[in-house]
Write an enzyme that holds these catalytic residues in place. Sequence first.
Site, PDB file in Angstrom:
ATOM      1  N   TRP A 139       1.064  -1.169  -0.212  1.00  0.00           N
ATOM      2  CA  TRP A 139       0.148  -0.013  -0.104  1.00  0.00           C
ATOM      3  C   TRP A 139       0.885   1.343  -0.107  1.00  0.00           C
ATOM      4  O   TRP A 139       0.150   2.203  -0.085  1.00  0.00           O
ATOM      5  CB  TRP A 139      -0.849  -0.089   1.235  1.00  0.00           C
ATOM      6  CG  TRP A 139      -0.436  -0.280   2.640  1.00  0.00           C
ATOM      7  CD1 TRP A 139      -0.441  -1.602   3.207  1.00  0.00           C
ATOM      8  CD2 TRP A 139       0.628   0.421   3.387  1.00  0.00           C
ATOM      9  NE1 TRP A 139       0.219  -1.672   4.223  1.00  0.00           N
ATOM     10  CE2 TRP A 139       0.923  -0.562   4.378  1.00  0.00           C
ATOM     11  CE3 TRP A 139       1.137   1.738   3.379  1.00  0.00           C
ATOM     12  CZ2 TRP A 139       1.751  -0.038   5.590  1.00  0.00           C
ATOM     13  CZ3 TRP A 139       1.800   2.101   4.238  1.00  0.00           C
ATOM     14  CH2 TRP A 139       2.421   1.322   5.217  1.00  0.00           C
ATOM     15  N   LYS A 163      -2.714  -7.636  -8.062  1.00  0.00           N
ATOM     16  CA  LYS A 163      -3.497  -7.538  -6.878  1.00  0.00           C
ATOM     17  C   LYS A 163      -2.967  -6.427  -6.030  1.00  0.00           C
ATOM     18  O   LYS A 163      -1.796  -6.480  -5.433  1.00  0.00           O
ATOM     19  CB  LYS A 163      -3.667  -8.805  -5.841  1.00  0.00           C
ATOM     20  CG  LYS A 163      -4.946  -8.608  -5.061  1.00  0.00           C
ATOM     21  CD  LYS A 163      -4.561  -9.758  -3.949  1.00  0.00           C
ATOM     22  CE  LYS A 163      -3.831  -9.228  -2.559  1.00  0.00           C
ATOM     23  NZ  LYS A 163      -4.173  -7.922  -1.997  1.00  0.00           N
ATOM     24  N   GLU A 238      10.376  -8.953  -3.222  1.00  0.00           N
ATOM     25  CA  GLU A 238      10.622  -7.485  -2.689  1.00  0.00           C
ATOM     26  C   GLU A 238      10.151  -7.367  -1.428  1.00  0.00           C
ATOM     27  O   GLU A 238       9.040  -7.127  -1.314  1.00  0.00           O
ATOM     28  CB  GLU A 238      10.431  -6.340  -3.880  1.00  0.00           C
ATOM     29  CG  GLU A 238      10.840  -6.522  -4.988  1.00  0.00           C
ATOM     30  CD  GLU A 238      12.250  -6.221  -5.180  1.00  0.00           C
ATOM     31  OE1 GLU A 238      12.798  -5.657  -4.312  1.00  0.00           O
ATOM     32  OE2 GLU A 238      12.894  -6.412  -6.283  1.00  0.00           O
ATOM     33  N   CYS A 272      10.233   0.864   2.154  1.00  0.00           N
ATOM     34  CA  CYS A 272      11.046  -0.450   2.467  1.00  0.00           C
ATOM     35  C   CYS A 272      12.224   0.071   2.562  1.00  0.00           C
ATOM     36  O   CYS A 272      13.332  -0.514   3.366  1.00  0.00           O
ATOM     37  CB  CYS A 272      10.914  -1.282   1.438  1.00  0.00           C
ATOM     38  SG  CYS A 272      11.199  -0.605  -0.411  1.00  0.00           S
ATOM     39  N   GLU A 373      11.230  -4.361  11.415  1.00  0.00           N
ATOM     40  CA  GLU A 373      10.900  -3.068  10.889  1.00  0.00           C
ATOM     41  C   GLU A 373       9.420  -2.254  11.340  1.00  0.00           C
ATOM     42  O   GLU A 373       8.633  -3.157  11.839  1.00  0.00           O
ATOM     43  CB  GLU A 373      10.463  -3.530   9.338  1.00  0.00           C
ATOM     44  CG  GLU A 373      10.009  -2.755   8.398  1.00  0.00           C
ATOM     45  CD  GLU A 373       9.809  -3.094   6.985  1.00  0.00           C
ATOM     46  OE1 GLU A 373       9.149  -4.015   6.921  1.00  0.00           O
ATOM     47  OE2 GLU A 373      10.140  -2.664   5.803  1.00  0.00           O
TER      48      GLU A 373
HETATM   49  P1  NAD Z   1       2.037  -7.233   3.230  1.00  0.00           P
HETATM   50  O1  NAD Z   1       2.968  -8.166   3.087  1.00  0.00           O
HETATM   51  O2  NAD Z   1       1.257  -7.312   4.263  1.00  0.00           O
HETATM   52  O3  NAD Z   1       1.153  -7.024   1.919  1.00  0.00           O
HETATM   53  C1  NAD Z   1       1.482  -6.949   0.517  1.00  0.00           C
HETATM   54  C2  NAD Z   1       0.373  -7.491  -0.461  1.00  0.00           C
HETATM   55  O4  NAD Z   1       0.523  -8.579  -0.352  1.00  0.00           O
HETATM   56  C3  NAD Z   1      -0.752  -7.088  -0.237  1.00  0.00           C
HETATM   57  O5  NAD Z   1      -1.510  -6.905  -1.575  1.00  0.00           O
HETATM   58  C4  NAD Z   1      -1.337  -8.131   0.571  1.00  0.00           C
HETATM   59  O6  NAD Z   1      -2.793  -8.408   0.413  1.00  0.00           O
HETATM   60  C5  NAD Z   1      -0.573  -9.454  -0.175  1.00  0.00           C
HETATM   61  N1  NAD Z   1      -0.671 -10.689   0.601  1.00  0.00           N
HETATM   62  C6  NAD Z   1      -0.214 -10.550   2.132  1.00  0.00           C
HETATM   63  N2  NAD Z   1      -0.061 -11.679   2.515  1.00  0.00           N
HETATM   64  C7  NAD Z   1      -0.152 -12.776   1.288  1.00  0.00           C
HETATM   65  C8  NAD Z   1      -0.200 -14.183   1.088  1.00  0.00           C
HETATM   66  N3  NAD Z   1       0.007 -14.965   1.980  1.00  0.00           N
HETATM   67  N4  NAD Z   1      -0.668 -14.628  -0.368  1.00  0.00           N
HETATM   68  C9  NAD Z   1      -0.639 -13.638  -1.281  1.00  0.00           C
HETATM   69  N5  NAD Z   1      -0.564 -12.160  -0.774  1.00  0.00           N
HETATM   70  C10 NAD Z   1      -0.411 -11.717   0.301  1.00  0.00           C
HETATM   71  O7  NAD Z   1       2.875  -5.652   3.108  1.00  0.00           O
HETATM   72  P2  NAD Z   1       2.081  -4.417   3.283  1.00  0.00           P
HETATM   73  O8  NAD Z   1       2.008  -4.130   4.707  1.00  0.00           O
HETATM   74  O9  NAD Z   1       1.144  -4.248   2.227  1.00  0.00           O
HETATM   75  O10 NAD Z   1       3.337  -3.398   2.881  1.00  0.00           O
HETATM   76  C11 NAD Z   1       4.294  -3.173   3.666  1.00  0.00           C
HETATM   77  C12 NAD Z   1       5.760  -4.126   3.521  1.00  0.00           C
HETATM   78  O11 NAD Z   1       6.243  -3.959   2.069  1.00  0.00           O
HETATM   79  C13 NAD Z   1       6.827  -3.589   4.393  1.00  0.00           C
HETATM   80  O12 NAD Z   1       7.458  -4.698   4.980  1.00  0.00           O
HETATM   81  C14 NAD Z   1       7.840  -3.047   3.365  1.00  0.00           C
HETATM   82  O13 NAD Z   1       9.242  -3.067   3.594  1.00  0.00           O
HETATM   83  C15 NAD Z   1       7.273  -3.795   2.125  1.00  0.00           C
HETATM   84  N6  NAD Z   1       7.620  -3.212   0.911  1.00  0.00           N
HETATM   85  C16 NAD Z   1       9.100  -3.636   0.235  1.00  0.00           C
HETATM   86  C17 NAD Z   1       9.197  -3.180  -1.057  1.00  0.00           C
HETATM   87  C18 NAD Z   1      10.616  -3.410  -1.656  1.00  0.00           C
HETATM   88  O14 NAD Z   1      10.630  -3.219  -2.800  1.00  0.00           O
HETATM   89  N7  NAD Z   1      11.431  -4.193  -1.370  1.00  0.00           N
HETATM   90  C19 NAD Z   1       8.509  -1.916  -1.557  1.00  0.00           C
HETATM   91  C20 NAD Z   1       7.445  -1.446  -0.716  1.00  0.00           C
HETATM   92  C21 NAD Z   1       7.159  -2.013   0.584  1.00  0.00           C
END
Ligand code: NAD
Length: 478
Positions: A139, A163, A238, A272, A373
């Site tokens: 998000w 998604k 990522e 991130c 984090e």
């Molecule tokens: P999240 O892991 O909760 O969710 C990310 C996405 O994955 C959402 O669309 C969610 O609905 C989906 N998702 C969650 N569990 C899943 C599963 N078991 N199977 C399939 N889909 C699933 O993360 P968030 O809270 O939305 O974002 C924050 C995290 O993202 C932080 O840890 C941040 O560091 C990371 N992030 C990483 C990068 C990068 O490029 N390395 C960039 C942006 C954010």
Amino acid sequence: MTSPSTAQEIISINPATGAEIARVAVTTLPELDAAVERANHAFHHSGWKSLLPHKRALVLHAIADGLLAEKESLAHLQMQDNGKPLGECRGMVESAIGTFRYYASVCETIEGDVTPSRGDYVSFTVLEPFGVVAAITPWNSPLMNDAAKVAPALAAGNAVLLKPSEDSPLLAPELARIALAAGLPKDLLQVVQGRGADVGAALVAHPGVRMISFTGGTTSGRAIARVAGDRLVPAALELGGKSPHVVFADADMEHAVAAVVAGIFGSAGQSCVAGSRLFIDASIYDEVLSAVVTRAKNLRVALPDADGVEMGPLASFHHRERVAAFVDRARAEGGRILCGGAAPTGGDYDHGAFYLPTVIDGLGPQAVACQEEAFGPVLVALPFKDEADLIAQANGTAFGLACGIWTESFKRAWRIGRALEAGSVWINTYKQSVTSTPFGGFKNSGIGREKGIDGLRLYAQVKSIYLGLHEQPLAVAK
Ligand code: NAD
């Protein structure tokens, strides 16, 4: 306030005001099956994968043009969807535009290899798409992260099911609409909506999905990797970070302090690559820390479209609860809260998911606050004695996404940059990221590299072709 969304409906709340802005239907499992089937059909029959690269590139440029034409409204939509300052949201639309243009160029120019032959044949490689790619995004930077996956996946000839996060569902459908209007064949880019635990998990497990590209937290990434491993489909991940930002005694202090503050409090720390652990040479610890705290206290925390805003609200009320719990735990671990550590109150602050820029010290490197984090505006500061001590502390987490190093010594910068376990190293700068340079993590911060030419190869499989030139029939044995 926790999310009011239900299993059938996502209710999108503007985190700056608490007002409801949209309701989005959650994709049901039968709808997901149908979307995968349509995507597969489009992949095989739309002609996209066999379209000449320069013609595919024209469509990608047209998508960029479509995004450009709607830049202002898309920036406003993202601002409402996740509360980032308007200026940052404009930058994210620009980044998405640049990504489509860049991959249009890569699509036209990427080459296979002619490999050295060892017989009467010519051997070479071509890149082929996987089929249906599941692109799952977080998000914090919806349109930018969507583009980082969709543009190269389409450039490589795949179909994409995108998604977005249940906390920022509004930008992905706009991208799909603009892509269709730009001439992308129907069903080649579709959006599915819902929570990760149900819709996301069903998408990843779907037998029609041939490749997974995920950006999000490390715990979710691990769950996805387990499913991908079982299904033997490639997964690019990522993930999160706990990036060290290092200030040596010979650094340009004005620049270093400004970068430390921008590196953690930009995007309210919801990045991130946020530089969330500040390592300061012990000989200048008090001086640098005090400059950082003074600057953090003076940051303008305001509505995301206010004049001079430097930090808007967090992306959701339930995320603010998580950040507040993180700070409470640091407090309980013995951390000294040097500034922030609470939500601001009064006026606009009472309606939005605001949290003050927070700086903590007095914790050891193994404290939870120095290991996990926060994904919010929370900086932990730690002193280091010498280079060996710094390297041991900075590398002492499970993450390895990025790092920043401030020193006037080129040799030291090189030494430390090579020693730190991080996918991106910023020397005398921070948080620079261009679409032409690979991006990804070491250790628990991820697998694979997005961006750059590698970012297109991620969505392609190599096929080796041998073209026989034999003058004699092949023998059974030589
Ligand atoms: P999240 O892991 O909760 O969710 C990310 C996405 O994955 C959402 O669309 C969610 O609905 C989906 N998702 C969650 N569990 C899943 C599963 N078991 N199977 C399939 N889909 C699933 O993360 P968030 O809270 O939305 O974002 C924050 C995290 O993202 C932080 O840890 C941040 O560091 C990371 N992030 C990483 C990068 C990068 O490029 N390395 C960039 C942006 C954010």
